[in-house]
Design a protein around this motif. Sequence first.
Motif, mmCIF file in Angstrom:
data_model
loop_
_atom_site.group_PDB
_atom_site.id
_atom_site.type_symbol
_atom_site.label_atom_id
_atom_site.label_comp_id
_atom_site.label_asym_id
_atom_site.label_seq_id
_atom_site.Cartn_x
_atom_site.Cartn_y
_atom_site.Cartn_z
ATOM 1 N N ALA A 29 0.830 -1.218 0.000
ATOM 2 C CA ALA A 29 0.000 0.000 0.000
ATOM 3 C C ALA A 29 0.858 1.259 0.000
ATOM 4 C CB ALA A 29 -0.944 -0.014 1.202
ATOM 5 N N VAL A 30 1.908 1.309 0.834
ATOM 6 C CA VAL A 30 2.732 2.524 0.859
ATOM 7 C C VAL A 30 3.532 2.665 -0.435
ATOM 8 C CG1 VAL A 30 2.847 2.752 3.369
ATOM 9 C CG2 VAL A 30 4.621 1.490 2.203
ATOM 10 N N LYS A 31 3.946 1.557 -1.017
ATOM 11 C CA LYS A 31 4.656 1.620 -2.307
ATOM 12 C C LYS A 31 3.738 2.197 -3.386
ATOM 13 C CE LYS A 31 5.233 -1.887 -5.127
ATOM 14 N NZ LYS A 31 5.619 -3.129 -5.767
ATOM 15 N N HIS A 32 2.493 1.774 -3.391
ATOM 16 C CA HIS A 32 1.558 2.270 -4.406
ATOM 17 C C HIS A 32 1.140 3.718 -4.135
ATOM 18 C CE1 HIS A 32 1.205 -1.171 -7.010
ATOM 19 N NE2 HIS A 32 1.242 -1.942 -5.925
ATOM 20 N N ASN A 33 1.182 4.135 -2.879
ATOM 21 C CA ASN A 33 0.930 5.550 -2.583
ATOM 22 C C ASN A 33 2.018 6.431 -3.189
ATOM 23 O OD1 ASN A 33 -1.499 5.365 -1.249
ATOM 24 N ND2 ASN A 33 -0.566 5.244 0.778
ATOM 25 N N VAL A 34 3.249 5.944 -3.182
ATOM 26 C CA VAL A 34 4.345 6.686 -3.818
ATOM 27 C C VAL A 34 4.093 6.785 -5.318
ATOM 28 C CG1 VAL A 34 6.823 6.682 -4.349
ATOM 29 C CG2 VAL A 34 6.047 6.091 -2.049
ATOM 30 N N ILE A 41 2.081 14.288 -9.763
ATOM 31 C CA ILE A 41 3.092 15.266 -10.192
ATOM 32 C C ILE A 41 3.275 15.186 -11.701
ATOM 33 C CG2 ILE A 41 5.555 15.834 -10.110
ATOM 34 C CD1 ILE A 41 5.517 15.004 -7.159
ATOM 35 N N ASP A 42 3.319 13.975 -12.201
ATOM 36 C CA ASP A 42 3.532 13.732 -13.625
ATOM 37 C C ASP A 42 2.483 14.444 -14.474
ATOM 38 O OD1 ASP A 42 5.113 12.288 -15.613
ATOM 39 O OD2 ASP A 42 3.279 11.136 -15.955
ATOM 40 N N VAL A 43 1.241 14.384 -14.057
ATOM 41 C CA VAL A 43 0.151 15.040 -14.792
ATOM 42 C C VAL A 43 0.387 16.545 -14.861
ATOM 43 C CG1 VAL A 43 -2.311 15.636 -14.647
ATOM 44 C CG2 VAL A 43 -1.587 13.266 -14.341
ATOM 45 N N ARG A 139 1.773 18.924 -4.716
ATOM 46 C CA ARG A 139 1.908 17.493 -5.029
ATOM 47 C C ARG A 139 3.296 16.977 -4.660
ATOM 48 N NH1 ARG A 139 -2.258 18.887 -7.712
ATOM 49 N NH2 ARG A 139 -4.135 17.691 -7.595
ATOM 50 N N ARG A 140 4.291 17.824 -4.797
ATOM 51 C CA ARG A 140 5.649 17.431 -4.420
ATOM 52 C C ARG A 140 5.719 17.140 -2.918
ATOM 53 N NH1 ARG A 140 9.528 21.490 -3.291
ATOM 54 N NH2 ARG A 140 11.303 20.430 -2.438
ATOM 55 N N GLU A 141 5.035 17.955 -2.154
ATOM 56 C CA GLU A 141 4.992 17.740 -0.702
ATOM 57 C C GLU A 141 4.333 16.390 -0.383
ATOM 58 O OE1 GLU A 141 2.855 19.845 3.097
ATOM 59 O OE2 GLU A 141 3.584 21.142 1.499
ATOM 60 N N PHE A 142 3.227 16.082 -1.047
ATOM 61 C CA PHE A 142 2.546 14.804 -0.833
ATOM 62 C C PHE A 142 3.430 13.640 -1.292
ATOM 63 C CE2 PHE A 142 -0.333 11.413 -2.366
ATOM 64 C CZ PHE A 142 -0.875 11.054 -1.149
ATOM 65 N N ASP A 172 13.604 7.923 -4.118
ATOM 66 C CA ASP A 172 14.270 9.209 -3.937
ATOM 67 C C ASP A 172 13.233 10.296 -3.711
ATOM 68 O OD1 ASP A 172 16.880 8.248 -4.378
ATOM 69 O OD2 ASP A 172 16.609 8.381 -6.551
ATOM 70 N N LEU A 173 13.572 11.227 -2.837
ATOM 71 C CA LEU A 173 12.739 12.409 -2.648
ATOM 72 C C LEU A 173 12.870 13.299 -3.874
ATOM 73 C CD1 LEU A 173 13.656 13.263 1.048
ATOM 74 C CD2 LEU A 173 11.514 12.281 0.249
ATOM 75 N N LEU A 174 11.840 14.056 -4.148
ATOM 76 C CA LEU A 174 11.894 15.060 -5.211
ATOM 77 C C LEU A 174 12.336 16.357 -4.557
ATOM 78 C CD1 LEU A 174 11.486 15.977 -8.087
ATOM 79 C CD2 LEU A 174 9.051 16.239 -7.621
ATOM 80 N N GLU A 175 13.624 16.669 -4.731
ATOM 81 C CA GLU A 175 14.204 17.826 -4.061
ATOM 82 C C GLU A 175 14.677 18.849 -5.074
ATOM 83 O OE1 GLU A 175 16.054 16.132 -0.024
ATOM 84 O OE2 GLU A 175 17.168 15.533 -1.812
ATOM 85 N N PHE A 176 14.533 20.121 -4.692
ATOM 86 C CA PHE A 176 15.047 21.223 -5.471
ATOM 87 C C PHE A 176 16.138 21.880 -4.646
ATOM 88 C CE2 PHE A 176 10.427 21.546 -6.956
ATOM 89 C CZ PHE A 176 10.632 20.629 -7.952
ATOM 90 N N GLN A 177 17.056 22.559 -5.330
ATOM 91 C CA GLN A 177 18.099 23.290 -4.624
ATOM 92 C C GLN A 177 17.455 24.368 -3.769
ATOM 93 O OE1 GLN A 177 21.343 22.482 -4.631
ATOM 94 N NE2 GLN A 177 20.753 20.733 -5.883
ATOM 95 N N GLU A 178 18.139 24.775 -2.732
ATOM 96 C CA GLU A 178 17.603 25.756 -1.793
ATOM 97 C C GLU A 178 17.121 27.022 -2.510
ATOM 98 O OE1 GLU A 178 16.086 26.527 1.686
ATOM 99 O OE2 GLU A 178 17.280 24.730 1.373
#
Length: 192
Positions: A29-34, A41-43, A139-142, A172-178
């Motif tokens: 379930a948690v894998k599919h939530n990811v 995000i993709d959309v 969406r990135r936060e979710f 991997d987290l979706l991270e942006f530079q500071e």
Amino acid sequence: MGLIITVIILVLLTSATFYLIGIYNRLVAVKHNVSKAWSNIDVLLKQRHDELPKLVDTAKQYMSYEQETLVQVINARNQVEDARQEGDAKKVGHAEEQLRGGMGQLLALAEEYPDLKADESFQQLQSRISELENQIADRREFYNASVNTNNIRIEQFPDVLIANLMNFKAFDLLEFQESEKQDHNLSALFGN
């Protein structure tokens, strides 16, 4: 006496089996939530991917001397699209960094073109892209929360035993530079 011991062993084995099945199902379930969070995000990335050329084309009509910036935005847009199609969060984060930098330059340059700022089409596109940017941030936060939940679960005992046995992986987290975490408020840039 032997019958009681046999029943107790069967009850314990049955309980352990159901417990392990429960762990497995929660990991799935948690894998599919990811995956679901990434799809969200993709959309939005796809929608923004479709809107950016329209914004650049509108800007081209007014910004004849700014071709390098316009090309930079389109190239960065293409990098985001390639990374998005690969589903690689690290590459998307890096490509987003490039795109946001190009968009910042484009919008700063647009300030020097009053006719562009007044163009209704440009205003609508910048508003739509700003809206998409806000939705991507949400969406990135979710997505990152879902990734964090997954990554914690596959490292916790006893879940780690099932996760390793069934080859569950960390995401991997979706991270942006500071510098890229700052909101580019397009409306503020154009005085709307």
